[in-house]
Design a protein around this motif. Sequence first.
Motif, PDB file in Angstrom:
ATOM      1  N   ASP A 154      39.245  39.455  39.420  1.00 43.81           N
ATOM      2  CA  ASP A 154      40.114  38.304  39.428  1.00 43.81           C
ATOM      3  C   ASP A 154      39.575  36.958  38.687  1.00 43.81           C
ATOM      4  O   ASP A 154      40.242  36.010  38.959  1.00 43.81           O
ATOM      5  N   TYR A 155      38.520  37.022  37.945  1.00 43.17           N
ATOM      6  CA  TYR A 155      37.813  36.168  37.430  1.00 43.17           C
ATOM      7  C   TYR A 155      38.841  35.563  36.187  1.00 43.17           C
ATOM      8  O   TYR A 155      39.553  36.434  35.660  1.00 43.17           O
ATOM      9  N   GLU A 165      34.283  29.700  32.059  1.00 43.51           N
ATOM     10  CA  GLU A 165      34.370  30.741  33.029  1.00 43.51           C
ATOM     11  C   GLU A 165      34.448  30.437  34.513  1.00 43.51           C
ATOM     12  O   GLU A 165      33.917  29.400  34.657  1.00 43.51           O
ATOM     13  N   THR A 166      35.242  30.861  35.221  1.00 49.05           N
ATOM     14  CA  THR A 166      35.561  30.567  36.625  1.00 49.05           C
ATOM     15  C   THR A 166      34.309  31.319  37.384  1.00 49.05           C
ATOM     16  O   THR A 166      33.687  32.087  36.752  1.00 49.05           O
ATOM     17  N   TYR A 167      34.224  30.710  38.635  1.00 49.38           N
ATOM     18  CA  TYR A 167      32.790  31.439  39.357  1.00 49.38           C
ATOM     19  C   TYR A 167      32.674  32.558  39.213  1.00 49.38           C
ATOM     20  O   TYR A 167      31.548  33.163  39.159  1.00 49.38           O
ATOM     21  N   ALA A 185      43.935  33.644  41.105  1.00 47.69           N
ATOM     22  CA  ALA A 185      44.082  34.949  42.071  1.00 47.69           C
ATOM     23  C   ALA A 185      42.960  34.957  42.988  1.00 47.69           C
ATOM     24  O   ALA A 185      42.925  35.519  44.101  1.00 47.69           O
ATOM     25  N   ASN A 186      41.773  34.526  42.710  1.00 48.13           N
ATOM     26  CA  ASN A 186      40.536  34.358  43.742  1.00 48.13           C
ATOM     27  C   ASN A 186      40.775  33.279  44.718  1.00 48.13           C
ATOM     28  O   ASN A 186      40.377  33.449  45.881  1.00 48.13           O
ATOM     29  N   MET A 191      41.602  32.648  50.511  1.00 43.60           N
ATOM     30  CA  MET A 191      42.635  32.238  51.429  1.00 43.60           C
ATOM     31  C   MET A 191      43.172  33.380  52.243  1.00 43.60           C
ATOM     32  O   MET A 191      43.415  33.241  53.701  1.00 43.60           O
ATOM     33  N   ASN A 192      43.108  34.573  51.848  1.00 46.11           N
ATOM     34  CA  ASN A 192      43.579  35.805  52.392  1.00 46.11           C
ATOM     35  C   ASN A 192      42.323  36.171  53.562  1.00 46.11           C
ATOM     36  O   ASN A 192      42.463  36.592  54.749  1.00 46.11           O
ATOM     37  N   TYR A 193      41.156  36.202  53.045  1.00 44.95           N
ATOM     38  CA  TYR A 193      39.858  36.277  53.812  1.00 44.95           C
ATOM     39  C   TYR A 193      39.779  35.224  55.109  1.00 44.95           C
ATOM     40  O   TYR A 193      39.561  35.678  56.131  1.00 44.95           O
TER      41      TYR A 193
END
Length: 198
Positions: A154-155, A165-167, A185-186, A191-193
Motif C-alpha cells: 500500500d505504499y 516515496e512514502t514510508y 491506504a497505509n 488506524m485499523n490496527y
Amino acid sequence: MSSITQGMPKNAINVIAVVHDDVPGSARKTIYADHFHPLVSELKSFTGRQVHVVFAGGKPYSNFDYKGDEVLKTLQDWEPLGHRLLSEMKKEGLETNNLTKVILLTNDMLSDRAAGAALLWPPTGTGTVAISSLGSYLFVGHEIGHLLGARHEDYEVQYNGWWSETYMAPKRDLLRTIAYTFSPANRKNIMNYLADKD
C-alpha cells in the motif's frame, strides 16, 4: 463505543529505541531529529495519539549481533531481548501499554539485502520488535510502520514538484525523495490496527 469510553484518552504509541554500539557519536546527536521527528509528526497528525520515543542502551541490548543472512533468525533472537528490556523499563517506571514497540537502531544493514526488519505474525498480526539501519531517513519509519500494521503493498510514489516515496516503499529508490508520510491506504491500515488498542 459507550459514552463512558468515548471521552477516555487514547493509549499513546511508545517507541523504545536502542542505539547500537556501532552507531558513531556524530550520528547519535541527530537520531531523533533525522529519523523520529518526521515520523512522530506524521503519526500524530492522523491517529490523534501521543507518540513518545525513549532512548535506551547498554549491554546486552546495544551490542546485539544483528548481522547475518538469516534475518528471520536474527529477529527471533532479538525478540526475547526486546521483551526483557521492555520489562526492565516498566519496572523502572516507564509507562507501557500494548502499543509499546522496541527497535534496535544500527549503523549497518542486517545483510546485503536487508536494511531493517520487523517481526510480524502472518497473516495479519504485528509484533513488538524491529531492527533498523540508520542508512536512510526512510528506514526507521518503515519498520515502525510494519509494527503498526502498514504494508509494502500500500505504499505510494507521490508527486509534489518531484517524485517521493512514502514510508512503506519496499525498496529505496535514490532518485526519489522521501515523502515522510504514509500513503492514505497505509494510514487506514494503521488506524485499523489501532482501533482496538484502547
